[in-house]
Design a protein around this motif. Structure first.
Motif, short mmCIF file in Angstrom:
data_model
loop_
_atom_site.label_atom_id
_atom_site.label_comp_id
_atom_site.label_asym_id
_atom_site.label_seq_id
_atom_site.Cartn_x
_atom_site.Cartn_y
_atom_site.Cartn_z
N MET A 1 0.85 -1.19 0.00
CA MET A 1 0.00 0.00 0.00
C MET A 1 0.89 1.24 0.00
N ALA A 2 0.71 2.11 -0.98
CA ALA A 2 1.53 3.30 -1.08
C ALA A 2 1.02 4.38 -0.14
N HIS A 3 1.95 5.05 0.52
CA HIS A 3 1.61 6.17 1.39
C HIS A 3 2.45 7.37 0.98
N PHE A 4 1.82 8.54 0.97
CA PHE A 4 2.53 9.75 0.61
C PHE A 4 2.60 10.66 1.82
N ASN A 5 3.80 11.14 2.15
CA ASN A 5 3.98 12.13 3.18
C ASN A 5 4.18 13.47 2.49
N LYS A 6 3.29 14.38 2.76
CA LYS A 6 3.30 15.65 2.05
C LYS A 6 4.58 16.42 2.31
N PRO A 7 5.28 16.86 1.26
CA PRO A 7 6.49 17.64 1.46
C PRO A 7 6.17 19.05 1.93
N ALA A 8 7.20 19.77 2.34
CA ALA A 8 7.00 21.14 2.81
C ALA A 8 6.39 22.02 1.74
N ALA A 9 6.83 21.81 0.50
CA ALA A 9 6.24 22.55 -0.61
C ALA A 9 5.60 21.53 -1.55
N GLY A 10 4.32 21.71 -1.82
CA GLY A 10 3.63 20.75 -2.67
C GLY A 10 2.22 20.57 -2.20
N SER A 11 1.57 19.53 -2.67
CA SER A 11 0.17 19.32 -2.31
C SER A 11 -0.14 17.85 -2.31
N TRP A 12 -1.29 17.52 -1.68
CA TRP A 12 -1.80 16.16 -1.74
C TRP A 12 -2.37 15.87 -3.12
N THR A 13 -3.04 16.86 -3.68
CA THR A 13 -3.74 16.67 -4.94
C THR A 13 -2.79 16.30 -6.07
N GLU A 14 -1.55 16.80 -6.00
CA GLU A 14 -0.61 16.53 -7.09
C GLU A 14 -0.27 15.04 -7.22
N HIS A 15 -0.54 14.26 -6.17
CA HIS A 15 -0.29 12.83 -6.25
C HIS A 15 -1.35 12.11 -7.11
N TYR A 16 -2.43 12.82 -7.42
CA TYR A 16 -3.53 12.22 -8.18
C TYR A 16 -3.85 13.14 -9.36
N PRO A 17 -2.97 13.19 -10.36
CA PRO A 17 -3.15 14.13 -11.47
C PRO A 17 -4.43 13.91 -12.27
N GLU A 18 -4.97 12.69 -12.20
CA GLU A 18 -6.21 12.42 -12.94
C GLU A 18 -7.39 13.23 -12.42
N LEU A 19 -7.26 13.79 -11.21
CA LEU A 19 -8.35 14.59 -10.63
C LEU A 19 -8.33 16.02 -11.11
N GLY A 20 -7.18 16.50 -11.61
CA GLY A 20 -7.08 17.89 -12.00
C GLY A 20 -7.04 18.81 -10.80
N THR A 21 -6.97 20.10 -11.08
CA THR A 21 -6.94 21.11 -10.01
C THR A 21 -7.93 22.24 -10.26
N GLY A 22 -8.68 22.16 -11.33
CA GLY A 22 -9.62 23.23 -11.65
C GLY A 22 -10.89 23.17 -10.83
N PRO A 23 -11.78 24.14 -11.01
CA PRO A 23 -13.07 24.13 -10.30
C PRO A 23 -13.85 22.84 -10.60
N VAL A 24 -14.61 22.38 -9.61
CA VAL A 24 -15.37 21.14 -9.72
C VAL A 24 -16.83 21.44 -10.02
N ASP A 25 -17.39 20.69 -10.94
CA ASP A 25 -18.80 20.83 -11.34
C ASP A 25 -19.70 20.17 -10.30
N PHE A 26 -20.60 20.97 -9.70
CA PHE A 26 -21.51 20.45 -8.70
C PHE A 26 -22.94 20.26 -9.22
N THR A 27 -23.13 20.35 -10.54
CA THR A 27 -24.47 20.05 -11.05
C THR A 27 -24.81 18.58 -10.88
N ASP A 28 -23.80 17.76 -10.55
CA ASP A 28 -24.09 16.35 -10.26
C ASP A 28 -24.93 16.19 -9.00
N SER A 29 -25.13 17.27 -8.24
CA SER A 29 -25.94 17.23 -7.02
C SER A 29 -27.29 17.89 -7.19
#
Length: 423
Positions: A1-29
């Motif tokens: 099981m892979a675990h990521f420890n967030k570096p001082a500079a960086g983000s959690w989201t960058e570990h999952y590039p398939e998610l993107g970083t742009g605004p999220v569409d909430f019309t699904d709700s």
């Protein structure tokens, strides 16, 4: 099981590039058409937790589960062979609901030797076989073996009962994946004292998952629940989780908190000091095997201030393991595009004396107050989302699990729509 420890500079989201970083569409709700396809693409094809094995303690034990949004009701039972099975709660004669008490929409539980229809007294064994037909001789070539109860896929993981309305679904263990494998061995079966809450919420089911999948809101929304010193500290420094992880379709957040007793008694309320309990649960860890050496999937950051891990088991089941030795489950059952049924269950080791019981009671009512604060924002959110004025929203790094939930749900619906269009 892979675990990521967030570096001082960086983000959690960058570990999952398939998610993107742009605004999220909430019309699904808010989109009724998306909701209808979501039920078919996700809820009718995914493993859904419906309870624990402790609700079926002996041969003949049963309980029903209403899946209102999916237009069905289920019977969960333990057979004479000790196997746990699931059936659609419908008599094979004329379609009457088979197991119910005074009100057919209410869930029920109990113990029996067989299931008997209230309408014409057709009887079924605990294994779902049709065993008796009133005036059987007046039917035409009726083969009872062909009219057993309609079965539902049913499997058990760590004492949690899951069902799947898709008979061709992959095995439960494969669906849960490697991240949940790391939780196996936690002493869930030792925590049998249960406090339960249920509420109908006027929002899409995903919005309440969102509320619990981040603690960015905690220093602000829950400020008045803490003593002033603690509230000022939280508001001043904000929130940073210890660890986030996504093992699609599931995800988890690991947080500090729950360490007890607090070093500074002034930071908690008098009743919490008296009962040695509060929002994070009783301060005194129960004496049960399995809590000293935790499974490898808990506290993945190996942080000394670890307090809680929350696992979001897609689509609608949250499992929270607390450092002081108890756990919570949340369920979010869709009823309509803008309505869902929220269920919460708090599990403790059985109390050994009155003080331990009161400590559990305090934790349960404190949790309820916090949960009501979370729920209080949801109907306001749903109302404004439905206005359509704004449809896409920026999501911060600490909200990566929210981004994942909406992106993955939208992906599953798109796959479903594309498959139907190709037919």
């Amino acid at each position: 099981m892979a675990h990521f420890n967030k570096p001082a500079a960086g983000s959690w989201t960058e570990h999952y590039p398939e998610l993107g970083t742009g605004p999220v569409d909430f019309t699904d709700s808010t989109d009724p058409a998306f909701y209808a396809d979501e039920l078919n693409a996700i809820f009718k094809k995914t493993w859904l937790n419906v309870g624990r094995v402790e609700r079926l303690p002996r041969k003949g034990s049963y309980f029903t589960k209403e899946l209102t949004g999916l237009n069905t009701s289920l019977i969960l039972s333990r057979g004479t062979d000790e196997e746990i099975r699931a059936f659609h709660n419908v008599c094979r004669h004329r379609g009457n609901k088979l197991v119910w008490n005074d009100y057919p929409g209410d869930e029920t539980e109990g113990t029996c030797r067989q299931f008997t229809c209230k309408y014409h007294a057709w009887r079924y064994s605990l294994e779902g076989e049709l065993t008796f037909v009133q005036q059987e001789g007046e039917f035409f070539d009726l083969e009872k073996a062909e009219y057993g109860l309609a079965t539902v896929r049913c499997e058990v993981w760590q004492g949690f009962i899951f069902v799947n309305l898709d008979p061709d679904a992959q095995p439960l263990a494969d669906y849960l994946g490697t991240m949940l494998k790391g939780v196996e061995g936690y002493p869930f079966d030792e925590m049998t004292e249960v406090y339960s809450y249920r509420a109908e919420i006027g929002s899409n089911w995903k919005l309440f998952v969102d509320a619990f999948a981040e603690f960015y809101h905690a220093p602000i929304l829950h400020m008045k629940q803490a003593v002033k010193g603690e509230a000022d500290k939280l508001a001043g420094y904000g929130y940073e989780a210890l660890h986030y992880e996504i093992d699609a379709p599931h995800s988890m957040i690991s947080s500090w908190g729950g360490m007890a007793p607090p070093k500074d008694p002034s930071m908690v309320k008098p009743i919490e000091r008296a009962l040695r309990s509060g929002l994070f649960g009783p301060w005194d860890k129960p004496d049960i095997e399995g809590l000293d050496a935790l499974p490898p999937g808990l506290n993945p950051a190996r942080h000394k201030a670890w307090g809680i891990d929350e696992f979001e088991i897609f689509p609608n089941f949250s499992l929270l393991c607390w450092e002081p030795g108890w756990y919570i489950t949340y369920h979010y059952w869709p009823v309509a595009v803008n309505k869902h049924l929220f269920e919460a269950n708090l599990y403790f080791a059985p109390a050994k004396n009155a003080r331990e019981r009161l400590a559990q009671e305090l934790a349960a009512v404190t949790f309820k107050e916090y949960a009501l604060q979370d729920a209080n924002t949801l109907e306001a959110t749903q109302t404004m989302l439905e206005s359509g004025v704004v449809t896409h929203f920026p999501i911060m790094d600490q909200e990566v699990l929210i981004r994942h939930l909406h992106v993955h749900a939208q992906k599953k619906v798109k796959e479903y729509r594309d498959a139907n269009a190709a037919r």
